[in-house]
Design an enzyme around this catalytic site. Structure first.
Site, PDB file in Angstrom:
ATOM      1  N   GLY A  15       0.831  -1.212   0.000  1.00  0.00           N
ATOM      2  CA  GLY A  15       0.000   0.000   0.000  1.00  0.00           C
ATOM      3  C   GLY A  15       0.861   1.255   0.000  1.00  0.00           C
ATOM      4  N   SER A 129      -4.369   6.995  13.688  1.00  0.00           N
ATOM      5  CA  SER A 129      -4.716   8.183  12.916  1.00  0.00           C
ATOM      6  C   SER A 129      -5.081   9.340  13.827  1.00  0.00           C
ATOM      7  CB  SER A 129      -5.900   7.844  12.014  1.00  0.00           C
ATOM      8  OG  SER A 129      -6.445   9.014  11.461  1.00  0.00           O
ATOM      9  N   THR A 131      -7.392  11.093  13.364  1.00  0.00           N
ATOM     10  CA  THR A 131      -8.855  11.154  13.342  1.00  0.00           C
ATOM     11  C   THR A 131      -9.442  10.837  14.732  1.00  0.00           C
ATOM     12  OG1 THR A 131     -10.771  10.505  12.047  1.00  0.00           O
ATOM     13  CG2 THR A 131      -9.267   8.753  12.577  1.00  0.00           C
ATOM     14  N   TYR A 154     -14.676   3.641  10.537  1.00  0.00           N
ATOM     15  CA  TYR A 154     -13.233   3.635  10.267  1.00  0.00           C
ATOM     16  C   TYR A 154     -12.470   4.223  11.457  1.00  0.00           C
ATOM     17  CZ  TYR A 154      -8.755   5.531   8.869  1.00  0.00           C
ATOM     18  OH  TYR A 154      -7.429   5.879   8.863  1.00  0.00           O
ATOM     19  N   LYS A 158      -9.728   2.516  14.591  1.00  0.00           N
ATOM     20  CA  LYS A 158      -8.407   2.975  15.046  1.00  0.00           C
ATOM     21  C   LYS A 158      -8.398   3.109  16.568  1.00  0.00           C
ATOM     22  CE  LYS A 158      -6.533   2.930  11.059  1.00  0.00           C
ATOM     23  NZ  LYS A 158      -5.602   1.849  10.752  1.00  0.00           N
ATOM     24  N   LEU A 204      -7.667  14.990  -0.615  1.00  0.00           N
ATOM     25  CA  LEU A 204      -7.402  16.236  -1.342  1.00  0.00           C
ATOM     26  C   LEU A 204      -6.286  16.127  -2.385  1.00  0.00           C
ATOM     27  CD1 LEU A 204      -7.905  19.287  -1.688  1.00  0.00           C
ATOM     28  CD2 LEU A 204      -6.272  19.680   0.170  1.00  0.00           C
ATOM     29  N   ARG A 235      -5.076  21.365   7.662  1.00  0.00           N
ATOM     30  CA  ARG A 235      -4.552  20.028   7.993  1.00  0.00           C
ATOM     31  C   ARG A 235      -3.026  20.060   8.017  1.00  0.00           C
ATOM     32  NH1 ARG A 235      -9.216  19.749   8.556  1.00  0.00           N
ATOM     33  NH2 ARG A 235     -10.713  18.217   7.821  1.00  0.00           N
ATOM     34  N   ARG A 299     -17.969  19.495   3.706  1.00  0.00           N
ATOM     35  CA  ARG A 299     -18.198  18.042   3.631  1.00  0.00           C
ATOM     36  C   ARG A 299     -18.572  17.543   5.016  1.00  0.00           C
ATOM     37  NH1 ARG A 299     -13.254  14.277   1.629  1.00  0.00           N
ATOM     38  NH2 ARG A 299     -12.361  14.942   3.605  1.00  0.00           N
ATOM     39  N   ASP A 302     -16.287  16.646   8.335  1.00  0.00           N
ATOM     40  CA  ASP A 302     -14.977  17.311   8.321  1.00  0.00           C
ATOM     41  C   ASP A 302     -14.802  18.187   9.560  1.00  0.00           C
ATOM     42  OD1 ASP A 302     -13.833  16.277   6.100  1.00  0.00           O
ATOM     43  OD2 ASP A 302     -14.089  18.042   4.830  1.00  0.00           O
TER      44      ASP A 302
HETATM   45  C1  UD1 Z   1      -9.324  11.909   5.712  1.00  0.00           C
HETATM   46  C2  UD1 Z   1     -10.156  11.082   6.638  1.00  0.00           C
HETATM   47  C3  UD1 Z   1      -9.288  10.601   7.759  1.00  0.00           C
HETATM   48  C4  UD1 Z   1      -8.132   9.798   7.228  1.00  0.00           C
HETATM   49  C5  UD1 Z   1      -7.358  10.669   6.238  1.00  0.00           C
HETATM   50  C6  UD1 Z   1      -6.279   9.861   5.559  1.00  0.00           C
HETATM   51  C7  UD1 Z   1     -12.418  12.022   6.415  1.00  0.00           C
HETATM   52  C8  UD1 Z   1     -13.500  12.788   7.081  1.00  0.00           C
HETATM   53  N1  UD1 Z   1     -11.289  11.857   7.107  1.00  0.00           N
HETATM   54  O1  UD1 Z   1      -8.845  13.038   6.441  1.00  0.00           O
HETATM   55  O2  UD1 Z   1     -10.043   9.797   8.642  1.00  0.00           O
HETATM   56  O3  UD1 Z   1      -7.297   9.397   8.275  1.00  0.00           O
HETATM   57  O4  UD1 Z   1      -8.234  11.157   5.236  1.00  0.00           O
HETATM   58  O5  UD1 Z   1      -5.474  10.703   4.791  1.00  0.00           O
HETATM   59  O6  UD1 Z   1     -12.553  11.569   5.296  1.00  0.00           O
HETATM   60  N2  UD1 Z   1     -10.952  18.545   0.559  1.00  0.00           N
HETATM   61  C9  UD1 Z   1     -11.519  19.361  -0.389  1.00  0.00           C
HETATM   62  N3  UD1 Z   1     -11.870  18.822  -1.606  1.00  0.00           N
HETATM   63  C10 UD1 Z   1     -11.668  17.499  -1.889  1.00  0.00           C
HETATM   64  C11 UD1 Z   1     -11.082  16.651  -0.900  1.00  0.00           C
HETATM   65  C12 UD1 Z   1     -10.746  17.222   0.312  1.00  0.00           C
HETATM   66  O7  UD1 Z   1     -11.711  20.565  -0.178  1.00  0.00           O
HETATM   67  O8  UD1 Z   1     -12.024  17.057  -2.993  1.00  0.00           O
HETATM   68  C13 UD1 Z   1     -10.566  19.131   1.853  1.00  0.00           C
HETATM   69  C14 UD1 Z   1     -11.252  18.471   3.040  1.00  0.00           C
HETATM   70  O9  UD1 Z   1     -12.468  19.117   3.312  1.00  0.00           O
HETATM   71  C15 UD1 Z   1     -10.201  18.670   4.134  1.00  0.00           C
HETATM   72  C16 UD1 Z   1      -8.867  18.635   3.394  1.00  0.00           C
HETATM   73  O10 UD1 Z   1      -9.190  18.892   2.031  1.00  0.00           O
HETATM   74  O11 UD1 Z   1     -10.354  19.932   4.719  1.00  0.00           O
HETATM   75  C17 UD1 Z   1      -8.170  17.299   3.500  1.00  0.00           C
HETATM   76  O12 UD1 Z   1      -9.097  16.291   3.129  1.00  0.00           O
HETATM   77  P1  UD1 Z   1      -8.664  14.739   3.008  1.00  0.00           P
HETATM   78  O13 UD1 Z   1      -7.472  14.620   2.154  1.00  0.00           O
HETATM   79  O14 UD1 Z   1      -9.881  13.974   2.613  1.00  0.00           O
HETATM   80  O15 UD1 Z   1      -8.193  14.370   4.476  1.00  0.00           O
HETATM   81  P2  UD1 Z   1      -9.003  14.464   5.869  1.00  0.00           P
HETATM   82  O16 UD1 Z   1     -10.423  14.764   5.668  1.00  0.00           O
HETATM   83  O17 UD1 Z   1      -8.220  15.375   6.758  1.00  0.00           O
END
Ligand code: UD1
Length: 342
Positions: A15, A129, A131, A154, A158, A204, A235, A299, A302
């Site tokens: 992974g 995590s 989280t 999930y 953890k 993201l 983050r 979302r 979040d």
């Molecule tokens: C997510 C998981 C977390 C996990 C981690 C692994 C959720 C709620 N949490 O964390 O449990 O341990 O991934 O890496 O899913 N964002 C956007 N647009 C997008 C995608 C994300 O704006 O298309 C924003 C999100 O709102 C957030 C940030 O980017 O503020 C990071 O998002 P993401 O990469 O999904 O991570 P987490 O939500 O922090």
């Protein structure tokens, strides 16, 4: 004891974080054996690892839910320590299919610990995590921050996972470290290994790189009304190679008996919080690409802001991140470009 002879089992070693950790373990002189069922990874990753280090790790295709096979594996291999990555990790899917998550992440952990105990394998590193802290009351987040009620099955796996290991360590020779990851991103500088999201990315950074590559039309930024510097959520994005190295430091701590408790917990991040808009700007800078994005609603589930207080890990693990957001995003972009060519 001769380090070369120490065999480390990496579950989920094909992974994203697992493969980068395998590389760092090999560089540090450990012998690595990977268990992976390929449920969320590709066998080609083995070639990527081999071409970086010149050493092909032993690989066993095994589903940890198959208890007899796990027992058989431990009977046939002399293992010094286990780094346990194998788990399902999609937050949304865990809400839809909680039992799949409890079986994949909890049942397998129990089987693994049972066989480790039987075979006197006492060193264990667990992928946890940030989280588990939910929206922490104080930032940066220390290891003493209270654990909040999980938002998803999930996240719950953890929390429960940490408790199972802690309870076990109390009554056995098991010693363990839980590494609480913040947001792992980036790819190995060689771009021979990286993140391979299946389907539409939920995280993201892969969404950003796929949008810049033209695979996705535009990025949705989830919310610009958070109480942060620019309204978007914050983050702590840690380069996966730095994160991988934290595992080596943790393993060495256990093997050399430097741990102060039977089970210890460390936050593994950079200590710097970046907003979604900062990520976008930094990405545009390092890639030279314009990124299409629009602001949409928040979302569900979040949190506003999360970044690590890294002082405990820095001191106790003698580990510190070396790479920043720019390097992480540049490597993620290089990796994305390589995928396009394939
Ligand atoms: C997510 C998981 C977390 C996990 C981690 C692994 C959720 C709620 N949490 O964390 O449990 O341990 O991934 O890496 O899913 N964002 C956007 N647009 C997008 C995608 C994300 O704006 O298309 C924003 C999100 O709102 C957030 C940030 O980017 O503020 C990071 O998002 P993401 O990469 O999904 O991570 P987490 O939500 O922090």
């Amino acid at each position: 004891m001769n380090k070369e002879k120490q065999k480390i089992l990496i579950t989920g070693g094909l992974g994203f974080i697992g493969s980068h950790t395998v590389v760092e373990l090999q560089i540090a002189g450990y012998e690595v054996i990977i268990i992976d069922d390929l449920s969320n990874s590709k066998i080609e990753v083995l070639d990527g690892i081999t071409s970086i280090t010149g050493i092909k790790p032993e690989y066993v295709n095994l589903d940890l839910k198959e208890k007899d096979k796990v027992a058989n594996f431990f009977e046939n291999h002399k293992i010094k320590g286990v780094i346990h990555f194998a788990a399902s990790k999609a937050v949304g899917e865990s809400v839809e299919q909680p039992l799949k998550y409890y079986e994949n992440n909890i049942t397998t952990l129990v089987y693994l610990l049972m066989e480790m105990e039987k075979n006197k394998v006492n060193n264990f590193i667990f992928s946890s995590s940030c989280t588990i802290y939910g929206q922490a009351d104080e930032l940066p987040i220390t290891e003493k921050a209270p654990i909040k009620i999980a938002e998803s099955p999930y996240g719950n796996t953890k929390q429960i996972g940490e408790e199972i290991i802690k309870d076990t360590s109390k009554i056995s020779d098991l010693q363990a470290i839980a590494l609480r990851y913040f947001n792992p991103v980036g790819a190995h500088d060689s771009i021979k290994i990286g993140e391979l999201p299946i389907g539409v990315p939920q995280n993201l950074i892969p969404f950003v790189t796929q949008t810049a590559a033209g695979i996705r039309k535009e990025l949705s930024v989830f919310g610009d009304d958070y109480p942060t510097k620019d309204g978007t959520a914050v983050r702590d994005y840690i380069h996966v190679v730095d994160l991988a190295k934290a595992h080596i430091a943790a393993l060495q701590r256990l093997i050399s008996g430097k741990n102060k408790e039977k089970m210890e917990f460390f936050n593994v991040g950079t200590g710097t919080g970046s907003s979604v808009l900062e990520v976008i700007q930094t990405f545009e800078k390092v890639s030279g690409k314009h990124l299409n994005y629009k602001i949409v609603g928040r979302r569900e589930g979040d949190i506003t802001s999360a970044y690590a207080d890294t002082s405990f890990a820095n001191k106790e693990l003698n580990w510190k991140t070396k790479l920043g957001l720019e390097e992480a995003l540049a490597s993620a972009w290089k990796w994305q470009l390589k995928q396009l060519k394939q």
